[in-house]
Design a protein around this motif. Structure first.
Motif, PDB file in Angstrom:
ATOM      1  N   CYS A  38       0.838  -1.253   0.153  1.00  0.00           N
ATOM      2  CA  CYS A  38       0.085   0.072   0.293  1.00  0.00           C
ATOM      3  C   CYS A  38       1.029   1.442  -0.346  1.00  0.00           C
ATOM      4  CB  CYS A  38      -0.952   0.005   0.985  1.00  0.00           C
ATOM      5  SG  CYS A  38      -1.986   1.738   1.068  1.00  0.00           S
ATOM      6  N   ILE A  39       1.330   1.591   1.221  1.00  0.00           N
ATOM      7  CA  ILE A  39       2.534   2.846   0.915  1.00  0.00           C
ATOM      8  C   ILE A  39       3.162   3.199   0.008  1.00  0.00           C
ATOM      9  CG2 ILE A  39       3.742   3.801   2.204  1.00  0.00           C
ATOM     10  CD1 ILE A  39       2.691   2.178   4.828  1.00  0.00           C
ATOM     11  N   GLY A  40       3.857   2.104   0.016  1.00  0.00           N
ATOM     12  CA  GLY A  40       5.361   2.042  -1.172  1.00  0.00           C
ATOM     13  C   GLY A  40       4.309   2.360  -2.638  1.00  0.00           C
ATOM     14  N   THR A  41       2.975   1.751  -2.923  1.00  0.00           N
ATOM     15  CA  THR A  41       2.117   1.720  -4.359  1.00  0.00           C
ATOM     16  C   THR A  41       1.666   3.277  -4.327  1.00  0.00           C
ATOM     17  OG1 THR A  41       2.399  -0.676  -4.364  1.00  0.00           O
ATOM     18  CG2 THR A  41       0.459   0.978  -5.865  1.00  0.00           C
ATOM     19  N   VAL A  42       1.193   4.007  -3.025  1.00  0.00           N
ATOM     20  CA  VAL A  42       0.445   5.247  -2.960  1.00  0.00           C
ATOM     21  C   VAL A  42       1.747   6.360  -3.306  1.00  0.00           C
ATOM     22  CG1 VAL A  42      -0.328   6.858  -1.396  1.00  0.00           C
ATOM     23  CG2 VAL A  42      -1.119   4.489  -1.523  1.00  0.00           C
TER      24      VAL A  42
END
Length: 190
Positions: free
Chosen positions: A105-109
């Protein structure tokens, strides 16, 4: 370099597309690029041109920002966010986030947001998971303290739910007129 990403790369290159392979391990990426080239009977020069490599570790926000700069310079028109991990053991990313949440999630965002103003980018595809239907988000997921009842499916599902919630909000607020797609490949063992 494996699973859905490898299959999609092979398929898109076979259709004549150029695919920027974003990979954590550039040596492994080079090997996989050579494998695709062999399957499609491409010479080394053509393979390098049709499948350029960009280093990307989705568990690192700095890596996501560097990769976004490289991708923006390449004028990409589509972004396929397919990276996902399901870690067996609880642990933290370099940035101090639980690893499933950091990667899924965080990296993708971070990558998507860093590319938001890329004028050539028109379509953004995210791989989500039906497992998010059994997830719940509580403050423990965002804690840097070891989780006493950690299960890889629970944290994976929660990370995919968080990604889906981000996508929902992004669809509501996107001013750049991107086509945003959430894709669930079903239950797969990649």
């Amino acid at each position: 370099t494996s699973g859905i990403g490898f299959a999609a790369t092979k398929c898109l290159v076979e259709r004549g597309e150029t695919v920027v392979m974003t990979c954590r391990n550039l040596q492994k990426a080079e090997n996989k690029r050579n494998e695709v080239a062999e399957i499609l009977r491409l010479d080394k020069s053509t393979a390098s041109e049709r499948m350029p490599l960009v280093e990307l570790d989705l568990s690192s926000i700095d890596s996501c920002r560097c990769a976004a700069k490289a991708l923006s310079d390449l004028n990409i028109d589509r972004l396929y966010n397919n990276g996902a991990s399901m870690f067996s053991e609880w642990g933290l990313s370099k940035d101090g986030y639980e690893r499933n949440l950091a990667t899924n999630c965080i990296g993708t965002v971070a990558l998507t947001e860093a590319l938001h103003d890329c004028s050539s980018l028109k379509t953004i595809v995210h791989t989500v998971s039906i497992s998010c239907k059994v997830a719940k988000i509580d403050q423990n997921v965002f804690s840097d303290a070891p989780q006493p009842h950690y299960t890889r499916l629970s944290n994976y599902s929660t990370s995919k739910l968080a990604l889906f919630l981000y996508l929902s909000k992004r669809c509501e607020t996107d001013q750049a007129d991107h086509r945003i797609v959430a894709m669930d490949p079903g239950v797969v063992n990649t």
